[in-house]
Design a protein around this motif. Structure first.
Motif, PDB file in Angstrom:
ATOM      1  N   ASP A   1     -48.561 -27.313 -22.357  1.00  0.00           N
ATOM      2  CA  ASP A   1     -48.157 -28.049 -21.164  1.00  0.00           C
ATOM      3  C   ASP A   1     -48.402 -27.206 -19.922  1.00  0.00           C
ATOM      4  O   ASP A   1     -48.587 -25.985 -19.995  1.00  0.00           O
ATOM      5  CB  ASP A   1     -46.683 -28.438 -21.254  1.00  0.00           C
ATOM      6  N   GLU A   2     -48.381 -27.856 -18.756  1.00  0.00           N
ATOM      7  CA  GLU A   2     -48.680 -27.127 -17.528  1.00  0.00           C
ATOM      8  C   GLU A   2     -47.655 -26.041 -17.247  1.00  0.00           C
ATOM      9  O   GLU A   2     -47.979 -25.018 -16.631  1.00  0.00           O
ATOM     10  CB  GLU A   2     -48.818 -28.076 -16.339  1.00  0.00           C
ATOM     11  N   ILE A   3     -46.426 -26.226 -17.675  1.00  0.00           N
ATOM     12  CA  ILE A   3     -45.438 -25.155 -17.722  1.00  0.00           C
ATOM     13  C   ILE A   3     -44.765 -25.226 -19.079  1.00  0.00           C
ATOM     14  O   ILE A   3     -44.199 -26.259 -19.437  1.00  0.00           O
ATOM     15  CB  ILE A   3     -44.390 -25.272 -16.595  1.00  0.00           C
ATOM     16  N   ASP A   4     -44.843 -24.148 -19.838  1.00  0.00           N
ATOM     17  CA  ASP A   4     -44.226 -24.111 -21.161  1.00  0.00           C
ATOM     18  C   ASP A   4     -42.794 -23.608 -20.996  1.00  0.00           C
ATOM     19  O   ASP A   4     -42.533 -22.409 -20.958  1.00  0.00           O
ATOM     20  CB  ASP A   4     -45.020 -23.198 -22.091  1.00  0.00           C
ATOM     21  N   VAL A   5     -41.855 -24.535 -20.882  1.00  0.00           N
ATOM     22  CA  VAL A   5     -40.483 -24.214 -20.483  1.00  0.00           C
ATOM     23  C   VAL A   5     -39.827 -23.213 -21.424  1.00  0.00           C
ATOM     24  O   VAL A   5     -39.139 -22.283 -20.989  1.00  0.00           O
ATOM     25  CB  VAL A   5     -39.633 -25.496 -20.393  1.00  0.00           C
ATOM     26  N   ALA A   6     -40.035 -23.365 -22.726  1.00  0.00           N
ATOM     27  CA  ALA A   6     -39.387 -22.481 -23.701  1.00  0.00           C
ATOM     28  C   ALA A   6     -39.758 -21.023 -23.469  1.00  0.00           C
ATOM     29  O   ALA A   6     -38.970 -20.120 -23.763  1.00  0.00           O
ATOM     30  CB  ALA A   6     -39.757 -22.900 -25.122  1.00  0.00           C
ATOM     31  N   ASN A   7     -40.935 -20.780 -22.940  1.00  0.00           N
ATOM     32  CA  ASN A   7     -41.397 -19.417 -22.707  1.00  0.00           C
ATOM     33  C   ASN A   7     -40.942 -18.855 -21.364  1.00  0.00           C
ATOM     34  O   ASN A   7     -41.541 -17.913 -20.836  1.00  0.00           O
ATOM     35  CB  ASN A   7     -42.914 -19.339 -22.819  1.00  0.00           C
ATOM     36  N   TYR A   8     -39.868 -19.421 -20.834  1.00  0.00           N
ATOM     37  CA  TYR A   8     -39.208 -18.880 -19.647  1.00  0.00           C
ATOM     38  C   TYR A   8     -37.750 -18.514 -19.953  1.00  0.00           C
ATOM     39  O   TYR A   8     -37.051 -18.002 -19.085  1.00  0.00           O
ATOM     40  CB  TYR A   8     -39.248 -19.891 -18.491  1.00  0.00           C
ATOM     41  N   HIS A   9     -37.330 -18.757 -21.168  1.00  0.00           N
ATOM     42  CA  HIS A   9     -35.939 -18.517 -21.557  1.00  0.00           C
ATOM     43  C   HIS A   9     -35.729 -17.024 -21.820  1.00  0.00           C
ATOM     44  O   HIS A   9     -36.355 -16.441 -22.706  1.00  0.00           O
ATOM     45  CB  HIS A   9     -35.608 -19.325 -22.815  1.00  0.00           C
ATOM     46  N   ILE A  10     -34.843 -16.406 -21.045  1.00  0.00           N
ATOM     47  CA  ILE A  10     -34.601 -14.963 -21.151  1.00  0.00           C
ATOM     48  C   ILE A  10     -33.103 -14.679 -21.265  1.00  0.00           C
ATOM     49  O   ILE A  10     -32.279 -15.489 -20.869  1.00  0.00           O
ATOM     50  CB  ILE A  10     -35.172 -14.201 -19.929  1.00  0.00           C
ATOM     51  N   PRO A  11     -32.741 -13.504 -21.794  1.00  0.00           N
ATOM     52  CA  PRO A  11     -31.331 -13.129 -21.866  1.00  0.00           C
ATOM     53  C   PRO A  11     -30.874 -12.424 -20.590  1.00  0.00           C
ATOM     54  O   PRO A  11     -31.677 -11.790 -19.893  1.00  0.00           O
ATOM     55  CB  PRO A  11     -31.295 -12.162 -23.051  1.00  0.00           C
ATOM     56  N   ALA A  12     -29.600 -12.519 -20.293  1.00  0.00           N
ATOM     57  CA  ALA A  12     -28.975 -11.764 -19.209  1.00  0.00           C
ATOM     58  C   ALA A  12     -27.540 -11.466 -19.617  1.00  0.00           C
ATOM     59  O   ALA A  12     -26.825 -12.358 -20.099  1.00  0.00           O
ATOM     60  CB  ALA A  12     -29.011 -12.541 -17.903  1.00  0.00           C
ATOM     61  N   ILE A  13     -27.140 -10.211 -19.447  1.00  0.00           N
ATOM     62  CA  ILE A  13     -25.804  -9.765 -19.863  1.00  0.00           C
ATOM     63  C   ILE A  13     -25.196  -8.920 -18.750  1.00  0.00           C
ATOM     64  O   ILE A  13     -25.867  -8.050 -18.189  1.00  0.00           O
ATOM     65  CB  ILE A  13     -25.868  -8.927 -21.158  1.00  0.00           C
ATOM     66  N   ILE A  14     -23.939  -9.186 -18.434  1.00  0.00           N
ATOM     67  CA  ILE A  14     -23.177  -8.328 -17.518  1.00  0.00           C
ATOM     68  C   ILE A  14     -22.041  -7.708 -18.326  1.00  0.00           C
ATOM     69  O   ILE A  14     -21.250  -8.432 -18.942  1.00  0.00           O
ATOM     70  CB  ILE A  14     -22.630  -9.110 -16.318  1.00  0.00           C
ATOM     71  N   TYR A  15     -21.971  -6.381 -18.322  1.00  0.00           N
ATOM     72  CA  TYR A  15     -20.996  -5.669 -19.163  1.00  0.00           C
ATOM     73  C   TYR A  15     -20.297  -4.568 -18.360  1.00  0.00           C
ATOM     74  O   TYR A  15     -20.925  -3.865 -17.568  1.00  0.00           O
ATOM     75  CB  TYR A  15     -21.700  -5.040 -20.364  1.00  0.00           C
ATOM     76  N   GLY A  16     -19.006  -4.430 -18.570  1.00  0.00           N
ATOM     77  CA  GLY A  16     -18.262  -3.339 -17.956  1.00  0.00           C
ATOM     78  C   GLY A  16     -16.792  -3.673 -17.849  1.00  0.00           C
ATOM     79  O   GLY A  16     -16.363  -4.793 -18.153  1.00  0.00           O
ATOM     80  N   ASP A  17     -15.996  -2.692 -17.428  1.00  0.00           N
ATOM     81  CA  ASP A  17     -14.568  -2.924 -17.243  1.00  0.00           C
ATOM     82  C   ASP A  17     -14.357  -4.028 -16.215  1.00  0.00           C
ATOM     83  O   ASP A  17     -14.979  -4.053 -15.155  1.00  0.00           O
ATOM     84  CB  ASP A  17     -13.882  -1.640 -16.762  1.00  0.00           C
ATOM     85  N   GLY A  18     -13.483  -4.953 -16.540  1.00  0.00           N
ATOM     86  CA  GLY A  18     -13.203  -6.067 -15.652  1.00  0.00           C
ATOM     87  C   GLY A  18     -14.076  -7.269 -15.899  1.00  0.00           C
ATOM     88  O   GLY A  18     -13.841  -8.340 -15.310  1.00  0.00           O
TER      89      GLY A  18
END
Length: 652
Positions: free
Chosen positions: A523-540
């Motif tokens: 497809d003109e944009i392959d949506v599944a190939n834009y899915h990425i992880p993001a994590i925020i970790y720390g006290d609070g």
């Protein structure tokens, strides 16, 4: 005319003849475009004269470079060798190769005009990246079995004409002294320097009629100008609405219960307020991970256990489960997280000229008295990273080998020395080494009681997929899975070493991928190939997983509100955890700009085209559906306003 004058004229006869041919052919191409668009060009006598006069001016610019190389060769050729076998071979080869390139370019200009109604621009530059798709498109659109022989036949005919008219014979005249050859060379140098430093491709845009402007340009000159410029004009190639309407829609989408717009109608600047108005300033370590697709993690269904540490970290911090990258390159990810804007067409703002002094996340951190540092294991000259980060409030730590910052950039730059490197490949030092450098600098600022924002760009998860031996089970250099496993291992080591530091308990770690490992699809944009992880970790940071559809641009605005900061925002990103957050994601390529909401995605293309789809997540197919005018206007509004703000340099 003296004998010496005759010899000088004869030696340059082929070059003079070539000049006449080029000007004639270029005039013919310009005339063809003028005829093709005759109903739409401004065709007054004055406009016609100006159109072709500007065209001649830019054609001379192209020829200046041909003359520079040719006259340089003629200058260096010893007098006794003129007309000998070596001289003849060089001149015959150079003439015919140059002729072939230019005839091919003229044909390419015609096909490009047929599709885009303009001279070469960044789309043509972009075609160098997508070679396979371009060749396939040309093969399906034009009869190559006719086109290629036609190019060769024309080249043969022109070369034969020059041969019959004795241009070659006259060029091989002997006894031309060195001092007689210096003047044409010096004139060529002057002309080239004049065009390089004083002539811009935009100088051809003299008319309010875009067709007259485009016909005034020279294709080759435009191509190299766009190669330097790295941008694609949104207003010329994409669907638009009045700016007033675009900003009204965007401002309505960005307003929240805790925000107040502070500037005029052509702005998104607003003050974000929190009733707690916290003064806490924890250290922030931000890791932008090279090519870390979500589907590498067990959390998202991978069965190979190549990211055990990230999977464990995902259970202990804030995990964005439904977050999408804005683009397919590292610089696009950098643009998204630092500027918090949708992708603009053409190249990333990181790579563009005049991108210093923008309102970025560093402005927020600087307002809280943070020290901002950028760490990269390679040479930050690559992709203009040093200029961008250095020009927007960051000090630089990279593996530069002699490259320097621009003189007008006030940031400091520090080199990663050989003694600090345990392993490196073409892309830079391994992830462990860059993390160690970051820890060293973190120690330095912690000792000064100065909060720091350390932005790290990793490199190990990249071809050739090499990394230190015996660190992980998969051997170095054997493929992507091993590089992913090593990237996860190095991240674990970063945390283990950081835990021994006094600043660890007062530090929040943000882990985000720059883009996926692959973006290609049917497809003109392959949506599944834009899915990425993001994590925020720390006290609070309360361990939780959010399934809200969101974008890279939302990560740091979410963090700012977790910290209960009051701050000024010029960002399109919003707090994902807020009750009034409207789910959406921005995805794009160099040419395609998409807005996704739920399972619907609107894609804007150059040539002012739009396509509306329903995304079947199970089969990863885009299914065409009837367009929604409201959805279309919203999509246009986000991208048009983002382009407007950069073009008009809405700086802090």
């Amino acid at each position: 005319m003296t004998f010496s004058d005759l010899k000088l004229q004869e030696r340059y006869s082929l070059l003079v003849g070539f000049t006449k041919w080029f000007l004639l052919f270029s005039f013919g191409i310009r005339l063809l475009f003028f005829v093709l668009q005759f109903s739409e060009v401004t065709a007054s006598l004055f406009s016609i004269i100006k159109t072709f006069s500007y065209g001649l001016f830019f054609d001379v610019g192209v020829l200046a470079f041909v003359w520079l190389f040719s006259s340089f060769y003629i200058l260096l050729m010893p007098k006794k060798w003129i007309g000998k076998s070596f001289d003849k071979i060089v001149i015959y080869c150079f003439f015919n190769i140059t002729l072939l390139i230019l005839v091919f370019t003229f044909f390419a200009e015609i096909t490009f005009w047929d599709e885009f109604k303009c001279r070469f621009n960044f789309i043509a530059v972009d075609y160098l990246i997508y070679t396979f798709e371009v060749v396939e498109n040309i093969n399906e659109s034009y009869p190559l079995i006719v086109l290629i022989p036609a190019i060769l036949f024309i080249c043969f005919g022109i070369s034969f004409y020059f041969f019959k008219k004795r241009y070659f014979n006259r060029t091989f005249v002997n006894q031309l002294a060195f001092k007689q050859r210096i003047v044409p060379f010096l004139v060529s140098i002057f002309m080239v320097l004049f065009y390089v430093f004083y002539v811009k491709n935009s100088d051809a845009e003299w008319s309010s009629n875009r067709y007259n402007n485009e016909i005034s340009k020279a294709g080759i000159y435009s191509f190299f100008a766009e190669l330097r410029n790295n941008k694609l004009d949104y207003l010329s190639f994409y669907s638009t609405i009045p700016n007033e309407e675009a900003f009204k829609i965007v401002r309505n989408k960005l307003k929240t219960n805790n925000s107040r717009f502070t500037s005029d109608k052509f702005s998104i600047q607003r003050q974000i307020s929190d009733s707690l108005n916290s003064s806490q300033t924890p250290n922030i370590v931000f890791v932008l991970m090279e090519s870390m697709s979500a589907d590498f993690m067990q959390e998202f269904g991978n069965k190979m256990s190549i990211t055990p540490f990230m999977d464990d970290l995902a259970q202990k911090g804030l995990l964005f489960k439904n977050l999408y990258a804005t683009g397919t390159r590292t610089v696009r990810g950098m643009e998204a997280v630092t500027l918090s804007i949708p992708p603009t067409p053409g190249s990333s703002i990181v790579k563009r000229p005049e991108n210093a002094g923008l309102y970025t996340i560093s402005n927020v951190f600087k307002s809280k008295n943070y020290q901002c540092n950028f760490f990269y294991g390679g040479d930050g000259y690559f992709d203009n990273m040093n200029a961008f980060f250095g020009g927007n409030g960051f000090d630089i730590y990279d593996r530069g080998r002699g490259s320097i910052l621009q003189e007008d950039i006030k940031a400091k730059r520090y080199n990663i020395n050989d003694g600090e490197v345990t392993f490196e490949n073409a892309w830079g030092v391994c992830d462990e080494d860059i993390y160690n450098k970051m820890i060293e600098i973190a120690d330095h600022y912690d000792a000064k009681h100065k909060p720091f924002f350390n932005f790290i760009m990793t490199t190990s998860n990249h071809k050739p997929y090499t990394y230190p031996n015996k660190k992980v089970a998969i051997p170095s250099g054997t493929g992507r899975n091993g590089a992913v496993q090593y990237a996860d291992f190095a991240l674990k080591k970063l945390f283990e070493k950081s835990r021994t530091k006094p600043w660890f308990k007062n530090t929040i770690f943000v882990i985000v991928a720059d883009h996926c490992a692959s973006s290609a699809g049917k497809d003109e944009i392959d949506v599944a190939n834009y899915h990425i992880p993001a994590i925020i970790y720390g006290d609070g940071i309360v361990p939780q997983k959010t399934n809200k559809l969101c974008s890279q641009i939302d990560v740091l605005p979410t963090l700012f509100e977790i910290l209960h900061w009051n701050y000024t925002s010029d960002f399109y990103g919003k707090n994902v955890l807020a009750n009034d957050f409207e789910e959406r994601a921005f995805v794009g390529t160099y040419l395609k700009l998409g807005l996704m909401k739920n399972d619907k995605i609107m894609i804007l293309s150059n040539q002012q085209k739009q396509n509306f789809y329903r995304w079947n997540k199970t089969t990863n197919n885009l299914i065409p559906i009837s367009k929604s005018n409201e959805f279309l206007k919203e999509t246009i509004s986000f991208y048009q306003s983002a382009d407007y703000l950069f073009v008009n340099r809405k700086k802090n």
